[in-house]
Design a protein around this motif. Structure first.
Motif, short mmCIF file in Angstrom:
data_model
loop_
_atom_site.label_atom_id
_atom_site.label_comp_id
_atom_site.label_asym_id
_atom_site.label_seq_id
_atom_site.Cartn_x
_atom_site.Cartn_y
_atom_site.Cartn_z
N LEU A 193 50.99 -22.84 35.44
CA LEU A 193 51.36 -22.29 33.73
C LEU A 193 49.85 -21.54 33.78
N ARG A 194 50.03 -20.68 32.52
CA ARG A 194 49.20 -19.52 32.00
C ARG A 194 48.93 -19.50 30.67
N PRO A 195 47.89 -19.35 29.53
CA PRO A 195 48.04 -19.08 28.44
C PRO A 195 48.41 -17.51 28.61
N VAL A 196 49.51 -16.72 27.13
CA VAL A 196 50.37 -16.03 26.98
C VAL A 196 49.23 -14.99 27.28
N PRO A 197 48.44 -15.11 26.35
CA PRO A 197 46.93 -14.06 26.46
C PRO A 197 46.48 -13.46 27.57
N GLU A 198 46.68 -14.34 28.29
CA GLU A 198 45.83 -13.97 29.89
C GLU A 198 46.94 -13.31 31.15
N LEU A 199 48.49 -13.04 29.95
CA LEU A 199 49.20 -12.61 30.69
C LEU A 199 49.14 -11.01 30.21
N SER A 200 48.69 -10.81 29.46
CA SER A 200 48.54 -9.28 28.68
C SER A 200 47.13 -9.20 29.76
N PHE A 201 45.59 -9.71 29.44
CA PHE A 201 44.95 -9.58 30.41
C PHE A 201 45.23 -8.71 31.88
N CYS A 202 46.31 -9.54 32.19
CA CYS A 202 46.77 -9.39 33.50
C CYS A 202 47.38 -8.06 33.55
N VAL A 203 48.49 -8.28 33.47
CA VAL A 203 48.97 -6.24 32.54
C VAL A 203 47.98 -5.64 32.86
N LEU A 283 38.32 -14.84 31.94
CA LEU A 283 37.14 -15.86 31.22
C LEU A 283 35.86 -14.59 31.18
N SER A 284 35.81 -13.98 32.17
CA SER A 284 34.58 -13.20 32.23
C SER A 284 34.49 -12.29 30.50
N GLU A 285 35.92 -11.19 31.00
CA GLU A 285 35.74 -10.95 29.27
C GLU A 285 35.47 -11.91 27.99
N ILE A 286 36.02 -12.95 27.92
CA ILE A 286 36.10 -13.81 26.64
C ILE A 286 34.79 -13.87 26.19
N SER A 476 49.63 -16.70 10.74
CA SER A 476 49.76 -17.55 11.10
C SER A 476 48.82 -18.10 12.64
N TYR A 477 48.25 -17.72 12.10
CA TYR A 477 46.76 -18.37 12.87
C TYR A 477 46.47 -17.80 14.64
N GLY A 478 46.75 -16.72 14.67
CA GLY A 478 46.32 -15.80 15.74
C GLY A 478 45.11 -14.77 15.41
N TYR A 479 44.54 -14.48 16.45
CA TYR A 479 42.72 -13.47 16.50
C TYR A 479 43.06 -13.25 17.74
N LEU A 480 42.16 -11.51 17.44
CA LEU A 480 41.49 -11.20 18.73
C LEU A 480 40.74 -10.62 18.59
N ARG A 481 39.84 -10.59 19.49
CA ARG A 481 38.01 -9.90 19.51
C ARG A 481 38.31 -8.74 20.42
N GLY A 482 37.67 -7.58 21.01
CA GLY A 482 37.94 -6.79 22.08
C GLY A 482 38.64 -6.67 22.41
N THR A 483 39.29 -6.16 23.43
CA THR A 483 40.31 -5.08 23.78
C THR A 483 41.12 -5.13 25.83
N TYR A 484 40.18 -6.27 25.71
CA TYR A 484 40.38 -6.78 26.88
C TYR A 484 41.65 -7.22 27.16
N ALA A 485 42.24 -8.07 26.16
CA ALA A 485 43.75 -7.86 25.45
C ALA A 485 44.15 -7.44 24.29
N ARG A 486 45.81 -7.16 24.70
CA ARG A 486 46.36 -6.69 23.44
C ARG A 486 47.27 -7.86 22.78
N ASP A 487 47.02 -8.74 22.76
CA ASP A 487 47.75 -10.43 22.33
C ASP A 487 46.81 -10.60 21.84
N LYS A 488 47.44 -12.30 20.42
CA LYS A 488 46.06 -13.10 19.65
C LYS A 488 46.17 -13.84 21.10
N ASP A 489 44.45 -14.06 21.03
CA ASP A 489 43.90 -14.98 22.25
C ASP A 489 43.44 -16.43 21.49
#
Length: 631
Positions: A193-203, A283-286, A476-489
């Motif tokens: 199992l993995r966080p959904v934002p990591e799936l966004s990053f993986c794509v 994790l490096s991107e974060i 609804s408690y969702g935030y993103l900084r950077g463009t490494y992913a395209r979903d809240k993280d």
């Protein structure tokens, strides 16, 4: 007596109902309906195959829609209980409902096909067309596969697949990979199992054509879902969402869906297991999103964290350690650390709910923690509690967290000379606090406002590659900084929030103190969210009825609230896509926004007020709440 025209009109409406409910199989009732005005022996011959007495139904003067629906439900249930395409457990589950004549349960399971919406599937686990199971997952996967093949043909499209801790999540992920493999599409399937934002990053990292995450986010334990991402790493948006929906709806025979052997697909490379490499890159991107380097005073910050039995259990403690926070100062809530799709220690695994923090706050009290974090099962949302000035802890709202992070990031970049105001942007949704815009205005940074849903923020990033995207937030408690992913993280958010707490404490302040300073400077904002759950077919009808009735609210019902305008986003406003959202704007700038939830059987009302003081803002908010109770 009905006229022949009225009779035909009534029948045609019933036929539409039948047809809309029968796209899962080529149902006999659909075939019978199309022959109703042809009484020749050849036309009537197929009716003999129908198990219930359709001839009696056809001989009526007009169709009773409720009776027709029951017939359709029963016919579908009989198919699921008998056809060999379904496994033994599924057939027995449905047969037991038929034997017990539980029409309420059968109706809820079969009155429609589980809708593949603009973000994918979400529904209650179980057998039936309106449930999450391997068969509805196969349909969704095959529809997505066919659409990807139509776009990429022989270009070798690949898909990334992740899953959360919910019941059957890993099973559904493997089933998804098997369907893609049978269609010649390669899958990168996470090993656990993995966080959904990591799936966004993986794509994005794997340059895949799409991604699928098996998750139902923060829904109750009985739910699971199927969330679709496209090649940019963002959730699907027009035209792809509607095109995928069309492909899914065109599938009428589940027995015709090809499914590969999992082991054979592994051997041929059509399924590839991924994990550690993606973790390290993610994790490096974060780590690169920090505003202030973690300093030597971090040992004084005590953090309590709970993953609520979800996917954050490993990566959030890891990112905090890499940021420089000592493991001895990171207190993990043991009762909620182990992944468990039953979520046994909470009623709902939602970090927006106060009760969800009960155990974590006990830890905070014992350890005198500076900050308490909780993430939902797929780790895209984060809730926060902070120490106040009375030796206790208060829960922050999603709006407060978003405003604090906006202020922290913009102030830090400005002080470092890294803020390019003319090209920078902070992006939020229409139901997120206006305080964020006030903070942006103070830094001469544009605040872009979009429809509810983080997919629109991700889409904005894609469509504005020349802009400097600073931060994205939703209430609804969702935030993103950077463009490494395209979903809240929530992994990123946990990193920034703890960094922020450390930064303020090293300067003799705190997150709580900074929030009060923000209110003093910009005015006191008070927001309140009211959610009303309306389950099942009747609930869906009631939500539609409420939304329709609100469009013509009499002024007298709003009393002295002095409404300025009602905005109907179905008409298209400010260049935004059409959406089933109503916004009531009042002369003092207060707003009430009403919309159906896109992921749960709920209708949501957002009350948004700004006042000169906390007391004034809270009073006005309560006035709005009371007024809308009457509507």
């Amino acid at each position: 007596m009905l006229s022949s025209v009225a009779l035909k009109d009534d029948f045609m409406n019933s036929r539409k109902l039948a047809m809309s409910s029968c796209n899962f199989f080529s149902s006999p009732i659909c075939a019978a309906s199309s022959l109703v005005f042809d009484k020749s022996p050849a036309a009537l011959a197929p009716l003999a195959r129908i198990e219930y007495n359709t001839l009696n139904l056809l001989e009526c003067q007009y169709f009773d829609k409720e009776v027709l629906m029951k017939k359709l439900v029963y016919n579908r249930a009989k198919q699921w209980a008998a056809l060999p395409v379904f496994d033994d457990e599924t057939r027995l589950e449905i047969q037991s409902l038929i034997d017990s004549a539980d029409m309420n349960e059968l109706t809820d399971r079969f009155y429609r096909q589980l809708e593949f919406g603009t973000g994918g599937l979400r529904g209650v686990l179980g057998a039936g067309t309106n449930r999450m199971n391997i068969y509805t997952v196969r349909i969704a996967s095959y529809g997505l596969a066919r659409y990807l093949l139509s776009l990429y043909k022989d270009m070798g499209a690949a898909v990334c697949i992740a899953f959360d801790s919910r019941r059957n999540s890993e099973l559904f992920a493997r089933e998804t990979a098997r369907v893609f493999a049978a269609s010649g599409i390669k899958s990168y399937l996470f090993d656990a199992l993995r966080p959904v934002p990591e799936l966004s990053f993986c794509v994005r990292y794997k340059r895949a054509a799409a991604g699928v995450c098996i998750t139902a986010s923060h829904n109750p334990p009985e739910y699971n879902g199927y969330k679709v991402f496209f090649g940019d790493g963002g959730q699907v948006v027009p035209p792809h969402d509607l095109n995928i929906i069309t492909e899914v709806n065109n599938i009428t025979d589940i027995s015709g869906i090809p499914v590969a052997s999992f082991e054979a697909a592994l051997e041929t490379g059509l399924i590839e297991i991924v994990g550690h490499e993606i973790d390290e890159a993610y994790l490096s991107e974060i780590m690169g999103q920090s505003v202030h380097p973690v300093n030597q005073n971090n040992h004084s910050i005590t953090i309590v964290y709970t993953p609520l039995h979800g996917t954050g259990y490993r990566l959030i403690p890891e990112i905090l350690k890499r940021k420089g926070f000592p493991a001895s100062n990171i207190c993990l809530v043991e009762e909620q650390l182990r992944p468990d799709g039953n979520f046994p220690t909470v009623q709902v695994p939602n970090p927006e709910e106060r009760d969800t923090f009960a155990i974590a706050l006990q830890y905070a009290s014992r350890t005198n923690a500076d900050i308490v974090l909780a993430t939902d099962p797929d780790c895209d949302r984060i809730g926060v509690a902070v120490k106040d000035n009375n030796a206790g802890h208060i829960l922050l709202t999603g709006n407060q967290i978003g405003a604090l992070l906006t202020d922290y990031i913009l102030t830090g970049l400005s002080e470092a000379g890294k803020l390019k105001s003319s090209n920078s942007a902070v992006v939020k949704t229409i139901v997120t606090t206006g305080l964020i815009k006030d903070i942006c205005d103070a830094h001469s940074v544009e605040c872009v406002e979009l429809l509810t849903g983080f997919k629109y923020i991700g889409h904005w990033i894609k469509n504005n590659p020349g802009r400097d995207f600073i931060f994205g937030a939703e209430e609804s408690y969702g935030y993103l900084r950077g463009t490494y992913a395209r979903d809240k993280d929530a992994v990123l958010a946990a990193s920034l929030i703890c960094e922020m707490a450390s930064y303020y404490k090293s300067r003799g302040s705190s997150i709580y103190d900074r929030l009060q300073q923000i209110y003093t400077k910009y005015g006191y904002y008070c927001e309140f969210l009211s959610s009303i759950t309306m389950k099942g077919q009747e609930g869906q009808k009631k939500i539609i009825s409420i939304m329709n009735s609100l469009k013509t609210v009499p002024q007298k019902l709003l009393g002295s609230l002095k409404i300025q305008e009602i905005k109907d986003y179905k008409d298209g406003i400010a260049g935004l896509p059409r959406s089933n959202v109503l916004s009531f704007v009042f002369h003092d700038g207060s707003k009430v926004v009403v919309r159906p939830s896109g992921t749960e059987p709920k209708i949501k009302c957002y009350f948004m007020v700004k006042g000169a003081s906390q007391e004034a803002a809270e009073k006005r908010n309560k006035e709005l709440q009371e007024a809308f109770k009457l509507i």
